[in-house]
Design a protein around this motif. Sequence first.
Motif, mmCIF file in Angstrom:
data_model
loop_
_atom_site.group_PDB
_atom_site.id
_atom_site.type_symbol
_atom_site.label_atom_id
_atom_site.label_comp_id
_atom_site.label_asym_id
_atom_site.label_seq_id
_atom_site.Cartn_x
_atom_site.Cartn_y
_atom_site.Cartn_z
ATOM 1 N N MET B 121 0.859 -1.188 0.000
ATOM 2 C CA MET B 121 0.000 0.000 0.000
ATOM 3 C C MET B 121 0.890 1.231 0.000
ATOM 4 N N LEU B 124 1.590 5.991 4.717
ATOM 5 C CA LEU B 124 0.563 6.837 5.325
ATOM 6 C C LEU B 124 1.155 7.429 6.585
ATOM 7 N N CYS B 129 -2.996 11.657 9.492
ATOM 8 C CA CYS B 129 -4.290 11.165 9.032
ATOM 9 C C CYS B 129 -5.281 11.072 10.191
ATOM 10 N N GLU B 133 -8.795 6.500 9.398
ATOM 11 C CA GLU B 133 -7.853 6.092 8.344
ATOM 12 C C GLU B 133 -6.771 5.202 8.921
ATOM 13 N N ARG B 137 -5.959 1.326 8.058
ATOM 14 C CA ARG B 137 -4.656 0.868 7.597
ATOM 15 C C ARG B 137 -4.189 -0.333 8.420
ATOM 16 N N ALA B 141 -3.497 -3.893 6.749
ATOM 17 C CA ALA B 141 -2.167 -4.501 6.781
ATOM 18 C C ALA B 141 -2.209 -5.887 7.415
ATOM 19 N N PHE B 290 2.671 1.624 8.178
ATOM 20 C CA PHE B 290 2.499 3.053 7.894
ATOM 21 C C PHE B 290 3.625 3.597 7.022
ATOM 22 N N GLY B 293 3.920 0.876 3.909
ATOM 23 C CA GLY B 293 2.692 0.309 3.363
ATOM 24 C C GLY B 293 2.763 -1.197 3.264
#
Lengths: 191, 460, 205, 224, 281, 349
Positions: B121, B124, B129, B133, B137, B141, B290, B293
């Motif tokens: 991904m 982030l 965020c 969100e 995530r 994950a 994070f 990703g």
Amino acid sequence: MELAKIFLVALLVNNVVLMRFLALCSYVGMTNDVGQSVGMGFAVTFVTVLATAATWPIYNFVLVPLGLTFLKILVFILVIASLVQLVEFYLKKNIPGLYAAMGIYLPLITTNCAILAVTFENIDYGYSFIESIVYAVGVSLGYLLAMVLLAGVRDRMKTSPVPKFLQGTPILFVASSLLGVAFMGFSGLIK
Amino acid sequence: MAVKTFKGGAHPPERKERSSGLAILRLREVKLVVVPVNQHFGAPLQPLVKVGDNVKRGQKIADAEGRMTVPVHAPIAGVVKKIEPRTQSNNSEGPCIVIEALPPPAEGQPALAPEELVDFMPPLDPFACSKEEALARVRAAGIVGMGGAGFPAHVKLAPSKPIAVVIANGAECEPFLTIDERSLIERADDVVEGVAITMKIVNAPEGVIAVEENKVHAVPLLEKAIAASPRTRAGMKIRVQLLKTKYPQGGEKMLITAITGKEVPSGGLPMDVGCVVQNIGTLLAMVDAFKEGKPLIERGLTISGGACTKPANVVAPIGTPVADIIAAGLAQVDEEKLGMVIYGGPMMGVAVPNYQIPVQKNTSGVLLLDTVEAKHYDEETCIRCGRCMRACSCRLSPALLAVAVEAGDYKEAEKIGLLDCIECGTCSFVCPSHRHLVQRFRVGKQILRALKQKEAQNAR
Amino acid sequence: MKSLWKTFKQGIIYENPLLMLMIGLCSALAVTSSVANGLGMGLAMTFVLLFSEIVISLFRKVIPNSVRIPIFIIIIAAFTTMVDLVMKAYFPDLSKSMGVFIPLIVVNCIIMGRVEAFASKQKLMPAIFDSLGMGLGYTWVMIAISAVRELLGNGSLAGIPVMPASYQPILFFILPPGGFLVFGLFISFNIWLKGRMEKTAKERA
Amino acid sequence: MKGTLKLGIALALFAVGACAGLAVVYSITKPQIEAQDQLALEASLRDLFPQGEDFEDISATISSANAGVNISSAFLAKRGGAPLGLAVKAAGPSYGGQAVLLVGVELNRSIAGVRILELNDTAGLGANAKNPGYYVDKANKVTFPGQFAGKFVTDPFVVKSDVVAITASTITSNSLTTIVKAAADAGVLWLENSALAPSADQGSAASYGGSAASESAPETTGGK
Amino acid sequence: MSVILITMLFAAILAFVLGIALGFFQKKFHVERDPKIDEVRAALPGANCGGCGFPGCDGYAEAVATGRAPTTKCSAGGASTAEAVSKIMGVDAAAEDLVTVLLCQGTKDLAVSKGDYVGIKTCRAAKLSTGGVKACSWGCQGLGDCVAVCKFDALEMGDDGLPHVNYENCTGCGMCVEECPQKLFTLVPRGKKGSIVLCSNRNVIKANVIKTCKTGCIKCEICVKQCPEKCIAMVNGIPVTDYDKCTSCGVCVQKCPTHAYKLLETDVMGEKKKVPVLVEA
Amino acid sequence: MPAKGMLLSSSPHSFTPVSTPRIMLSVLIALVPASAYGVYLYGFSALALILVTMASAAAAEFVFRKLIKASTTVSDFSALVTGLLLALTLPPSTPLWMGALGAVFAIVVAKEFFGGLGANPFNPALIGRAFLLMSFPAAMTTWTLPQGLIVGPDAISSLSLAQGAVDTVTAVTPLGLVKSGKTLADVGTYLGTHSDGELLKQLFLGYHSGSLGESSILLITLGGLFLLGIGVIQWIIPVAVLASTFLFSWVLGMNPVFSLFTGGIAFGAFFMATDYATRPLTPKGQILFGIGIGLITAVIRKFGGFPEGVTYAILIMNIATPFLNKMRVKKYGFVPPVKPAKPSKEAAR
Ligand SMILES: Cc1cc2nc3c(=O)[nH]c(=O)nc-3n(C[C@H](O)[C@H](O)[C@H](O)COP(=O)(O)O)c2cc1C
Ligand SMILES: Cc1cc2nc3c(=O)[nH]c(=O)nc-3n(C[C@H](O)[C@H](O)[C@H](O)COP(=O)(O)O)c2cc1C
Ligand SMILES: Cc1cc2nc3c(=O)[nH]c(=O)nc-3n(C[C@H](O)[C@H](O)[C@H](O)COP(=O)(O)O)c2cc1C
Ligand SMILES: Cc1cc2nc3c(=O)[nH]c(=O)nc-3n(C[C@H](O)[C@H](O)[C@H](O)CO)c2cc1C
Ligand code: SF4
Ligand code: SF4
Ligand code: SF4
Ligand code: SF4
Ligand code: FES
């Protein structure tokens, strides 16, 4: 003091079950769990006191004046049996809660020899009415005590690897024997 | 620094010296992985791939609707060979997706482009965020608790009660295991970052990194990392707490009691006393999710034990049969001496029939015990010594509890705390009669739960 | 005749009131500290059982069902009182040492049990044999228990010293706890015996 | 209601029948039973005072100075109208409950003998007191109660000193000795009060305690 | 003489009064209790085995009388009891006389063991802690939970490591069915005819089965293909016979390469029960 | 891949090295000083009694378990502990056969009948002792003088003991003296000490007659402290027993220190009230257990039929053990059950 002595002797020193072998049938039969034994114990206490309260006057105010003391056995057992019946009827109808807790024990009580023995002994020992009642309470609480203690030991034996040949009733008697040995400690406590 | 602890517990031989000095190795070449579809505590998943499909590394291969579900990703790029029941690390058979790595590009063919091999991904920033969100995530994950239970992390990070402390569980109280210790040393910065992310998500004012005294050498590194962290500079409060070396110090209830002095109420969760406890591995997985990703497709574990002639701390793709890690030479085993294979630590791990079984999301170690260490005993009668009662980390009465369970008195057993037992195994460890206490409690819990369910049904 | 014999045998072993049915235990433990007491109690019981069963079996058709229990009690109590009176008159010592247990025959579960279960439903002859079987079954166990207790606890049998003079009596056995222990072992023995007999019976069959 | 009445009648009929039989047995055994106690007592009395011809019941005029010991009856043994001695039936607590003794007191204030009428102590221990085969003095074949014969009331009556104890039964020994002593004291007091025994010059003050009773001269109407 | 008279008078009065009182109270305090409860209770065998799922015979009797339970649940008493109870309750029920069948033939020799199990010696514990002591996850643990729970002495642990049913004693109470953690028992009517596969392995990969057990169903489906009546179908990895069509011809039994198929009437409940045969090759 | 079968088991897979035989062995070791002193006081016959009783206990266990076809457990040494403890509570002059009989009764009836080690509801050694006391009261209350303890003839006659008795009492124990109405001063005279302090010191060191192993409070305490130190016993029971004996003796008007230094109380507190199988497991239960023992001991000593009541006190409290076990510690995270918050009548309306 005298009353206290009567009570303690009946409760501990001459414990009905462990030292005098009375009421063994229910002692063996009704000690599967502690709750049950307590129920039975209180039912017996109740009936014993009631029986004493009923038979003592009958003996002293009816049988003795009439010269019919030899009818003691017959009259007492009849009175106790009827009493138990009445109590049972009464409870069933009026206090169903208590009946549910105690009722199942009542029929067994008719043939509980401790109760009859107490009523006889009240006469034999020449107790006064008050003494008789105290004696009755002492004996029946002694019964309750023995019941509860055995139930405690039985509880423990539920998971222990008792040898096969002793499983079931035999080990109960062995346990009672040792309970009796311990209770010997009370002997001579009150002279 | 005051050393804190809880009441009870025991001191099994640590045996950590065998691997505590070994840097974490990374297994790179994997030919085949066997990925169990269900690796979390929650509703079962549906495979999203078919036999013959090509999958990329990090591609989602199984998922399901539902709050308590967490997807599973392909740990390597390859072809799905089979989807069939296989033995998993909890000894039960369950559906597994078998993926064979792509063969190296044939002579003259160009190697595949990374985009064709990897499906991560986008990164982030958890601090920028929204909470939703961030939680999405964490779920996407595929992160579950890596300390053992496999509880979906996104659920834990969305507590319904205010959180005062985030605890990073670096106790690692199980003997032999050293992977958390190595992670603390080698990735101290990321650990601190993980704590900070967790604090941000649950909005907690304080973070504590808890380590046992036998890992005291990691403390300066951690403190340095804390000092250097941009998060603490930005005002987040993170500190290190030393704990007595004692089993089961790492149990979350014990940890919380040691650090906060509060007790998690019976039947309750850490959030009931304002705590969130995260395993070190879980924190690192979050950081990766994070920053890169990267979903949870590999994990660190310790391979050790008396029959393991060359112990190791390794990071391996999830689904790798442990035998392949050994075959790759990262660790060595003496087949002659081997007496027992355990997935997990010696106190709570599961004994399995072989080490062919794959690494899973919650596999923190694999122990290859020699025949001497593997000695187990048939139980004798309880001599009522009371050692179990003094050692029980939950202040239960294992000896009495065992009697109640044996007698089939589940009412009594529940009353005296059968369901409160955390199955730490301390009681069985200290029992001089080698009573199979914990096993009895596990069976008892199973029966009790079934009984309660039945009762609930009848009540309806 | 054969079935009467079988009825008789039931009480002696297979349905021995003390060892198998486990009723009427109180007296079995209380008075068995000497053989004389055991025998006396056994015979007293047998007497009451026999006559109660006879009378009840004879009158079984005229006893109204709803008051049958009180009537049984009256009959049993009457015979018990008779035994009590006779004992008091002619065996004063025995009567004293058994104390309250003679009158307590009236509540002895064996009697009520047999009367209710057997005599109130059966003809006279079976009732007689049943009562004799049960009574003697009770008596032999009483004698056996008291023999063990008296021998070990007092070194004598029926009052006659039988152990060598150097024998130190083990008082435990004539004290209450000894009674419990010996009785427990007796039950265990009887269970074993019954198992044995059933096994051989099965093998023969 | 009619059904209920019928039940009552049926029950009554059976009760009448049973009780009739019972009453018959009772009438037959009654004299025998009543005789039993009397016979036992009389046997003991004669045993204590073999020369005694008749025994006058003086129960009403005697009492115990020891609160723990209760004197239920007493008899003056006579031969040809001349008093021989006093038999006192006394009850007191022992190890296993009430013990009842019959204590004979000679006119010379010595003990004629002691008979144990009732004792519920432990068989093999305290109960040895009433075992005729148990000797506290094996050489002379003296039983526990036997050792009191010939003792004077003025003796100390201390167990393990002048009274030999039953092995391992100090309590029984003490209790019985206390009862004997109390009975004997009461007997002597009665004798002194009725001037049948010369009041001892050196007698203890207690002996003179109940002087008020001295008026009540023994009635001479024969007991039986 | 007067004693006798007084006695009789007293006794008459006492007994009369008591009799009346008893009768009176019995009426006055009478509590209605459905006489059917007692009737039903009397018809039950009194084994208090719990097979009916109620606390003892008393509990079941009350449940039946109050209509909370069907009349056929007492398995200890079997058909005759069910009939009697049904008669009392005025319903008719054709109770089936069931017996239990063990759906596993994995003896010690035939089924591969997974390792050396040390722990509590019950099937449930072994299953929970190690996923089972056999390489086959579906097979019998051989630790006899079923034997322990059978109140009728109908199960015995054989030397081969499997429980053996004594069909004379089995009452079909179903306790073993409940208890077995592997769910290896099934109840069938006594005397039932037809074929049955004595294997519960649901692993559909042939190689996996072969590795674990020599008499396991290897999903070859020869039985399905060969059955002349076409009455066998694979359900959830196990061949299942349609008893409406099965003629007990025995083709499946003969053709099954691992001898997993058996005939109920001869091999399972019959006189000469067959011991599982070792598979060659 | 492993060719052979791996061991399969439920966790944990690690075990403490502490085992039952090791625990029992440490109890035996802790008893060595008291036993040795007993042998020193009463000579060879005391040693013989100890050996015979221990051997009979072990043999009884071995034979019984053979007969019922159970596994042999003699190697856990618990029978030896029972045998030794029994011997140490007996009068030194106990005939050997009596010691053997008591040991057999203790092991077979009190222990094996109930399922062996850990399953017995009553302390086997004390059942053995109580059995002997009931069966042979004479022998069991006959005490011998320790070798070398010279009790002047004056002392004896001045206390008018043993005179005229056919079964000569060769010695009296301090408690026996007190029971027969003597004062502490008399005890001092009897033991040849001159002040209370000196008397208590002599009692503490153990120079007086009594049961084989009970004489020296000093050595018993040493043994007890050893067991405490290695964690075989915990402090709750001994402390509760001793403290409550002290307290109740004092309340009942006896010299509390004397009460602790005489009879079997110290021995009982350290070695017999702590018996695993028969004491409660929970701390609260143990406190009450100890207090009960102290109370009953004091009451029996004061009012009872025997001079000493430790045996019965412990046995009686053994009966209470199943109930005391219900007094558990609050489990981790205990939440008091919420009472169905008074279904308020208003709400009902
Ligand atoms: C007895 C016991 C011991 C545990 N020991 C550890 C440990 O040493 N380290 C650890 O991280 N988790 C340990 N756990 C798991 C923790 O309780 C807790 O579940 C975990 O730290 C939560 O983090 P996670 O969700 O990230 O796995 C243990 C659990 C139990 C029941
Ligand atoms: C079962 C049992 C029964 C006893 N019965 C008596 C008894 O009947 N009379 C008695 O004086 N002491 C009795 N005792 C008390 C003991 O013999 C006790 O040791 C005694 O008080 C000590 O006495 P000694 O000083 O004469 O040795 C009995 C003890 C026990 C254990
Ligand atoms: C643990 C232990 C318990 C004892 N319990 C008793 C007891 O219950 N009764 C008793 O008479 N003696 C008991 N004894 C022995 C007495 O302590 C001791 O010998 C005492 O002084 C009694 O002597 P006496 O009967 O001559 O007075 C015990 C000894 C020990 C070591
Ligand atoms: C601290 C400790 C105290 C013991 N005390 C006794 C005892 O008083 N009596 C006894 O028979 N065994 C004792 N034993 C041995 C053992 O526990 C005993 O045989 C068990 O009661 C048998 O189940 C003791 C053991 C230990 C470890
Ligand atoms: S009872 Fe449970 S919580 Fe307590 S020590 Fe044992 S396993 Fe751990
Ligand atoms: S540690 Fe073992 S022997 Fe000791 S009390 Fe607990 S279960 Fe019993
Ligand atoms: S059939 Fe089931 S319960 Fe019976 S032994 Fe096998 S696994 Fe256990
Ligand atoms: S074998 Fe099963 S069904 Fe048959 S009687 Fe036993 S438990 Fe019931
Ligand atoms: S005879 Fe049955 S209770 Fe006494």
